[in-house]
Design a protein around this motif. Structure first.
Motif, PDB file in Angstrom:
ATOM      1  N   ASN A 167       0.819  -1.207   0.000  1.00  0.00           N
ATOM      2  CA  ASN A 167       0.000   0.000   0.000  1.00  0.00           C
ATOM      3  C   ASN A 167       0.852   1.256   0.000  1.00  0.00           C
ATOM      4  O   ASN A 167       0.568   2.225  -0.722  1.00  0.00           O
ATOM      5  CB  ASN A 167      -0.920  -0.007   1.228  1.00  0.00           C
ATOM      6  N   SER A 168       1.901   1.256   0.813  1.00  0.00           N
ATOM      7  CA  SER A 168       2.784   2.431   0.878  1.00  0.00           C
ATOM      8  C   SER A 168       3.492   2.644  -0.451  1.00  0.00           C
ATOM      9  O   SER A 168       3.641   3.791  -0.916  1.00  0.00           O
ATOM     10  CB  SER A 168       3.808   2.242   2.002  1.00  0.00           C
ATOM     11  N   TYR A 169       3.925   1.560  -1.070  1.00  0.00           N
ATOM     12  CA  TYR A 169       4.634   1.670  -2.348  1.00  0.00           C
ATOM     13  C   TYR A 169       3.726   2.257  -3.422  1.00  0.00           C
ATOM     14  O   TYR A 169       4.108   3.201  -4.142  1.00  0.00           O
ATOM     15  CB  TYR A 169       5.130   0.286  -2.760  1.00  0.00           C
ATOM     16  N   LEU A 238       7.827   4.043   5.551  1.00  0.00           N
ATOM     17  CA  LEU A 238       8.208   2.802   4.887  1.00  0.00           C
ATOM     18  C   LEU A 238       9.631   2.393   5.266  1.00  0.00           C
ATOM     19  O   LEU A 238       9.921   1.205   5.454  1.00  0.00           O
ATOM     20  CB  LEU A 238       8.082   2.967   3.368  1.00  0.00           C
ATOM     21  N   SER A 239      10.516   3.357   5.395  1.00  0.00           N
ATOM     22  CA  SER A 239      11.893   3.052   5.810  1.00  0.00           C
ATOM     23  C   SER A 239      11.912   2.406   7.193  1.00  0.00           C
ATOM     24  O   SER A 239      12.656   1.449   7.438  1.00  0.00           O
ATOM     25  CB  SER A 239      12.739   4.335   5.816  1.00  0.00           C
ATOM     26  N   ALA A 240      11.069   2.930   8.108  1.00  0.00           N
ATOM     27  CA  ALA A 240      11.006   2.352   9.457  1.00  0.00           C
ATOM     28  C   ALA A 240      10.475   0.923   9.419  1.00  0.00           C
ATOM     29  O   ALA A 240      10.957   0.052  10.147  1.00  0.00           O
ATOM     30  CB  ALA A 240      10.124   3.225  10.352  1.00  0.00           C
ATOM     31  N   GLN A 247      15.077   7.307   4.319  1.00  0.00           N
ATOM     32  CA  GLN A 247      15.788   7.481   3.058  1.00  0.00           C
ATOM     33  C   GLN A 247      14.794   7.469   1.912  1.00  0.00           C
ATOM     34  O   GLN A 247      13.619   7.116   2.075  1.00  0.00           O
ATOM     35  CB  GLN A 247      16.816   6.367   2.859  1.00  0.00           C
ATOM     36  N   SER A 248      15.283   7.853   0.731  1.00  0.00           N
ATOM     37  CA  SER A 248      14.443   7.841  -0.457  1.00  0.00           C
ATOM     38  C   SER A 248      14.201   6.398  -0.893  1.00  0.00           C
ATOM     39  O   SER A 248      15.085   5.544  -0.798  1.00  0.00           O
ATOM     40  CB  SER A 248      15.130   8.622  -1.585  1.00  0.00           C
TER      41      SER A 248
END
Length: 459
Positions: A167-169, A238-240, A247-248
């Motif tokens: 979902n985040s992607y 999303l990084s977490a 980060q990107s």
């Protein structure tokens, strides 16, 4: 007297047969009617049986999901809970074996200068509880149910993790598209503002019209900043999830994504075997069932065989050298008498907890059916709306071309061309939103049906 004791003992054994019953799934009458849409009898195939690699074919998303499965903190904690439950089950199985203890002792005693007297005792003792009334068996079965519950929890964490990462992607891909369209919209409003300023100089419009156009342009500029902020926040979240510092996130585009044109949900009964939260809820019910059995077993006597053996040089009051072997064996039967009231209370508590677990199990089925129905409706409505919006975009593209031709070959104002472009850009934003809603419907349906965990990650 002996006959009376034997009769009481046999009646106790016969009464204790019920505590050896194993858990059986209760009848769920509403299972077949969980899905609102009618299903074909032969439609037993569900997208939940697809691995997440087969459903999410974007290589960059696959890499993110694999990273999350390996690094996510919550999932790793869930794996440790499984190991903890496995250890508890091993401990429960070992309860069938006798407990053995070694207690070597030695003393050195001297009185009034006499020669020191050495006393030594090497003793080994063993206790073994006979599981006639099922206390140990039900404890082992409860531990096994707890292990199944922990494994189902791990699967639930993984399915939620896969759905959240996906979902985040796709949210990032949607925001990327919206950002590009909004940038074109901002350029369009800048053109509009320049045109209005030129018309004002020519005396063909007013200061108020120029100010309104400028305010609209500034609103679009602010929306660009808002979208960029959302992109940054989702990348941080999303990084977490992936166990990284912020980060990107490397990603592709929304137009490159592909999904099946038809989605199958199978039959409602498959939710019982596939949904981790339902399996977890049923494992909790099974554990409560065996806890109730243990509470019933407390009303019956416990029988323990004890034995000891060893080498000692202290026999009675005499000290002998060399020492001698000593052996003893004792059988004991303990029947609860004065704690019967407490046992009754414990049984009532266990029954209440078992009934609560049954209600939770039923509710988990209802909630699962609701989630499937909602996700299926979301996917279907988004697809229908997407087709309408795509037709609208085609019509508006034709309108923009017509307005440009009219401006070129007639007296039509340039502002009408800009307005047509602006309407087209808004329709394109709607298409992007509907496309994301459609993808989100696929993800939600996949998750609602219990998809998202693979056998290679079960340990």
């Amino acid at each position: 007297m002996k006959k009376i004791i034997i009769c009481l003992f046999l009646s106790a054994i016969l009464g204790g047969c019920s505590i050896y019953r194993t858990y059986e799934r209760p009848a769920m009458e509403m299972t077949d009617s969980l899905y609102r849409l009618p299903m074909e009898p032969a439609d037993t195939v569900s997208i939940a049986f697809l691995s997440w690699r087969e459903l999410f074919t974007d290589p960059k998303l696959q890499q993110l999901i694999e990273t999350g499965i390996n690094n996510n903190t919550d999932l790793n904690i869930a794996r440790l809970r499984v190991k903890e439950a496995e250890a508890l089950l091993t401990s429960a199985k070992l309860a069938y074996l006798p407990s053995i203890s070694l207690t070597p002792q030695g003393t050195l005693k001297s009185e009034k200068g006499n020669k020191a007297v050495k006393t030594y005792n090497f003793a080994v003792a063993a206790d073994w509880e006979l599981d006639i009334f099922g206390r140990v068996t039900n404890a082992k079965r409860e531990a096994k149910a707890v292990l199944e519950q922990s494994e189902a929890y791990r699967q639930a964490v993984q399915t939620q993790l896969v759905a959240t990462i996906a979902n985040s992607y796709y949210t990032l891909l949607m925001l990327d598209e919206q950002l590009e369209i909004s940038k074109r919209t901002a350029e369009n409003w800048s053109e509009n503002l320049r045109a209005m300023q030129a018309l004002k100089k020519a005396g063909q419009t007013t200061d108020m019209a120029v100010a309104q156009t400028e305010a609209s342009k500034l609103s679009v500029d602010a929306s660009l900043l808002s979208i960029e902020r959302q992109i940054s926040e989702i990348e941080n979240t999303l990084s977490a999830l992936l166990g990284f510092v912020s980060q990107s996130i490397e990603r592709s585009t929304l137009n490159c994504q592909s999904f099946p044109d038809t989605l199958t949900v199978g039959v409602p009964l498959q939710l019982l075997q596939r949904r981790p939260d339902i399996k977890q809820s049923e494992a909790e019910l099974a554990a409560a069932f065996y806890i109730t059995n243990q509470a019933r077993a407390s009303f019956y006597p416990s029988i323990t065989l004890s034995g000891s053996g060893g080498w000692t040089n202290a026999v009675g009051t005499a000290i002998t050298n060399p020492g001698q072997w000593l052996f003893s064996a004792v059988g004991s039967l303990v029947q609860p008498l004065f704690n019967r009231g407490q046992n009754i209370a414990n049984l009532k508590v266990a029954k209440a907890q078992q009934e609560a677990a049954l209600l939770s199990f039923r509710q988990s089925l209802l909630d699962a059916g609701t989630e499937v129905n909602n996700a299926l409706a979301q996917w279907q409505m988004a697809r229908a709306k997407l087709k309408i919006d795509q037709q609208q975009v085609l019509s508006l593209q034709s309108a923009v071309r017509s307005s440009e031709l009219l401006m070129r070959y007639s007296s039509q104002n340039y502002l009408e061309v800009i307005t047509a472009r602006q309407t087209l850009l808004q329709a394109e934003l709607d298409v992007v939103s509907d496309r994301f809603d459609e993808i989100q419907g696929v993800i939600n349906l996949y998750h609602a049906l219990g998809g998202g965990y693979d056998s290679e990650y079960t340990k």
